[in-house]
Design an enzyme around this catalytic site. Sequence first.
Site, short mmCIF file in Angstrom:
data_model
loop_
_atom_site.label_atom_id
_atom_site.label_comp_id
_atom_site.label_asym_id
_atom_site.label_seq_id
_atom_site.Cartn_x
_atom_site.Cartn_y
_atom_site.Cartn_z
N GLY A 130 -44.82 -70.32 -48.70
CA GLY A 130 -44.90 -71.67 -48.16
C GLY A 130 -46.10 -72.43 -48.70
CB SER A 132 -43.89 -77.30 -51.94
OG SER A 132 -44.09 -76.67 -53.17
CD GLU A 248 -45.33 -68.88 -57.55
OE1 GLU A 248 -46.14 -68.65 -56.63
OE2 GLU A 248 -44.56 -69.84 -57.55
C1 LIG Z 1 -35.76 -74.06 -57.32
C2 LIG Z 1 -37.09 -74.32 -56.71
C3 LIG Z 1 -37.65 -73.38 -55.90
C4 LIG Z 1 -38.87 -73.63 -55.29
N1 LIG Z 1 -39.39 -72.68 -54.45
C5 LIG Z 1 -40.55 -72.93 -53.82
C6 LIG Z 1 -41.09 -71.99 -52.91
O1 LIG Z 1 -40.50 -70.93 -52.67
N2 LIG Z 1 -42.24 -72.28 -52.26
C7 LIG Z 1 -42.91 -73.45 -52.51
O2 LIG Z 1 -43.95 -73.64 -51.92
N3 LIG Z 1 -42.43 -74.37 -53.37
C8 LIG Z 1 -41.27 -74.14 -54.03
N4 LIG Z 1 -40.77 -75.08 -54.92
C9 LIG Z 1 -41.46 -76.35 -55.07
C10 LIG Z 1 -42.23 -76.48 -56.37
O3 LIG Z 1 -43.40 -75.72 -56.32
C11 LIG Z 1 -42.49 -77.97 -56.58
O4 LIG Z 1 -41.26 -78.54 -56.91
C12 LIG Z 1 -43.49 -78.25 -57.67
O5 LIG Z 1 -44.77 -77.82 -57.32
C13 LIG Z 1 -43.53 -79.76 -57.98
O6 LIG Z 1 -43.69 -80.53 -56.84
P1 LIG Z 1 -42.69 -81.75 -56.52
O7 LIG Z 1 -41.31 -81.24 -56.64
O8 LIG Z 1 -43.12 -82.32 -55.26
O9 LIG Z 1 -42.91 -82.76 -57.71
P2 LIG Z 1 -44.12 -83.79 -57.90
O10 LIG Z 1 -45.41 -83.10 -57.74
O11 LIG Z 1 -43.90 -85.00 -57.10
O12 LIG Z 1 -43.94 -84.13 -59.44
C14 LIG Z 1 -42.93 -84.99 -59.95
C15 LIG Z 1 -43.22 -85.21 -61.43
O13 LIG Z 1 -44.51 -85.81 -61.59
C16 LIG Z 1 -45.31 -85.03 -62.43
N5 LIG Z 1 -46.70 -85.08 -62.03
C17 LIG Z 1 -47.23 -84.94 -60.78
N6 LIG Z 1 -48.56 -85.00 -60.82
C18 LIG Z 1 -48.91 -85.17 -62.10
C19 LIG Z 1 -50.13 -85.29 -62.79
N7 LIG Z 1 -51.31 -85.22 -62.18
N8 LIG Z 1 -50.09 -85.45 -64.13
C20 LIG Z 1 -48.91 -85.51 -64.80
N9 LIG Z 1 -47.73 -85.41 -64.22
C21 LIG Z 1 -47.73 -85.23 -62.88
C22 LIG Z 1 -44.76 -83.63 -62.29
O14 LIG Z 1 -45.12 -82.80 -63.39
C23 LIG Z 1 -43.27 -83.92 -62.21
O15 LIG Z 1 -42.80 -84.13 -63.51
C24 LIG Z 1 -39.55 -74.84 -55.53
C25 LIG Z 1 -38.99 -75.78 -56.39
C26 LIG Z 1 -37.76 -75.54 -56.97
C27 LIG Z 1 -37.19 -76.58 -57.88
#
Ligand SMILES: Cc1cc2nc3c(=O)[nH]c(=O)nc-3n(C[C@H](O)[C@H](O)[C@H](O)COP(=O)(O)OP(=O)(O)OC[C@H]3O[C@@H](n4cnc5c(N)ncnc54)[C@H](O)[C@@H]3O)c2cc1C
Lengths: 381, 322
Positions: A130, A132, A248
């Site tokens: 946990g 995100s 991880e």
């Molecule tokens: C299949 C799957 C399984 C997952 N499983 C888990 C889990 O078990 N536990 C968990 O905690 N999370 C999990 N996640 C979540 C995952 O860790 C997040 O999707 C990831 O950290 C990105 O966060 P976000 O999706 O909110 O995207 P955002 O952070 O909103 O990013 C959106 C876009 O903006 C870009 N971006 C953001 N900030 C910057 C920056 N400073 N510079 C340049 N570009 C930037 C990103 O690279 C991306 O392209 C999972 C995700 C998926 C898809």
Amino acid sequence: MFDTFRLAELPSSDEDLRPRIRELIARSIDAIPLDQRARSWQGFDRQFSRTLGKEGFLGLTLPRRYGGHDRGPFARFVVVEELLSAGAPVAAHWFADRQSAPLLLSYGTEAQKEFYVPRICRGEALFCIGMSEPGSGSDLASVRTRAEPNGSGWLLNGQKIWTTNAAHSDYMIALVRTSGTTAERQKGLSQLIVDLKAPGVTVRPIVDLTGDSHFCEVFFDNVQLAEDALVGSEGQGWDQVTAELAFERSGPERIYSSIILLDAWVRHLQAVGRIDKATEVGALTAELATLRAMSIACTARLVAGESPVVEASIVKDRGTGFEQHLPSVIGDDLGSHPDEPIAAELYRTLLYVTHIAPSFSLRGGTREVLRGIIARGMGLR
Amino acid sequence: MQMNELTEPFGRLLASLCTSAAVREVEGGGSFGAMWEELATSGFLDALVEESVGGAGLDLADVEPLFELIGFHAVPLPLSETIVARALLAKAGITAPDGPIVLVTSLDQPVPCAMVASYALVDTGEELILAEMAGLDPKSIGNHHGLSAIIAKVPVADVSLPRPSDGLRPLAATVRAALIAGAAARLTEMSTNYCNERVQFGKPIGRQQSVQHMLAVMAEDMIACRIAAEIGLSKGLDMPIAVAATAKATTSAAATRIAASAHAVHGAIGISEEYDLQLLTRRLHEWRLADGSEGYWAAQLGKQRLANSASSIDWVRDHIFS
Ligand SMILES: Cc1cc2nc3c(=O)[nH]c(=O)nc-3n(C[C@H](O)[C@H](O)[C@H](O)COP(=O)(O)OP(=O)(O)OC[C@H]3O[C@@H](n4cnc5c(N)ncnc54)[C@H](O)[C@@H]3O)c2cc1C
């Protein structure tokens, strides 16, 4: 630059696990269709994980006195590689074996190790991660879920999202704020073990674009956790999570997510007797071999007792690029032979991998985040 | 580069001998005799020759970091090629002549460093022939400061030795892979340093995220080149095609990307002759093309792969890792 990141060999003493795990796989999973195998490490089968535990394939990196096998990261690489190559359903035990148990070993109390780790090694205690939240993706330090210390331990309130397998897991290791304010960012974060059956925990699965539901929303409404839910020290959560991310991100699952599709395409080319794509197949094979060697080289840093955060980011960024490139090459090949029959199962597998592929460079830290970590490792930030 | 008792003195030797001024002088047509003399007396030329006949008795995997250093320092002579040629000659019981030797795997396309070689070890398709360069009438390609030449005359057997089962090309290509890896390491270092120094918009350009990400990808390519070259040189002189193909396909494909990014971050100064970047990027392109580019080796590898029904991971383990 990155001078110790060099070719390493899997020791032959760990290769002895390969025939044994292959035998187990052959006996347990041959009825799974191709597009299910292509789920790779998303395929969930509690019973299969228990079988792996019973036959000694979980906890390979963990000490014997907690039910592990004292074998180390190379042994785990061999077993994981075979499981992924076969498309075995490994999701149930995946996070616990990969990162939760090593985390508990590094930072947990003796009582926590004795309580959780032997059950992880048996495939009986399933963990989810946990980190995100709706407002905290890449910017993980902004998490708002909060655990307040009270007389009986911690009172937890807030929400996690995208938590893979939360609906089927026993425990979550949650990164939460235990002191200070959101403005203080990394300071004041801690890791807590949450029993997902505790009153006040609600788990809602989220369906993905392929129809699967692996990830979930998890709500905490005045969840009372005992004192000993805390892993490590209060306020040290950020450093602990950083160390955990090396586990991880460093495994072969970051290069093999599309391997079932690659094998199916090669079999298709062989079946129709085409060699017009030998160059493409060769280029992918060279990249596969190079990535495998890079992944083993990264594993060697784990074996040396390091926390190869930057090396793991290098392998994961390049590896997920390869995983995403595969369906594009294969789709072009199949589509450019419109008069050639294709098995529906292969087509379904291609579409599944094509549709899910964007997630490869999101889960576990996005491409952009990883490149930032590499740049920091190069001295640019 | 990992410094140990072998690479450390070798790196020092190359740094002192192959300064950018010295490299430019040889490329400009100056004499290379003194530079070669120093390299010859260093004892490294017979690194791969067995101890019983006066060599250092190392194997290819041991000297891989030395080949990387040769690429790193843009040595303007066929030093790695000579080290390999002398090993093949010694294995055949032939005393190697003095002077630099190139490996010739094509009589139709340019051979890097042929203009500064005294001898050529030529793969004729039937045997390997050691010939004096002067008798082969090398024709310079004629590009600015290039040292490549096409061999105009087919050599007649003077000194001949048995041809490895897959010819000389896999070995020559893998040596190129290590040179590419070395130059890639130097370019990544130079580019990173430059981006930390060059200021635009009030801060180093390396603070710009797009630049950071370009350099991160460059570092990934650099590591991939290093590890692919190490795979290539891990199996000894009788090199399997699949192993050579992995090394050269990976490094050749990365070479153009690395050169492009290095130039992109350097701006105009990287294009100037006076600046050292071009010493490395010109070589990257030359080595990429020599002894088979990425497409050639990918096709070789793909043909072998498609002839076998094993899974991808099993195939790679059996044919490249074991
Ligand atoms: C299949 C799957 C399984 C997952 N499983 C888990 C889990 O078990 N536990 C968990 O905690 N999370 C999990 N996640 C979540 C995952 O860790 C997040 O999707 C990831 O950290 C990105 O966060 P976000 O999706 O909110 O995207 P955002 O952070 O909103 O990013 C959106 C876009 O903006 C870009 N971006 C953001 N900030 C910057 C920056 N400073 N510079 C340049 N570009 C930037 C990103 O690279 C991306 O392209 C999972 C995700 C998926 C898809």
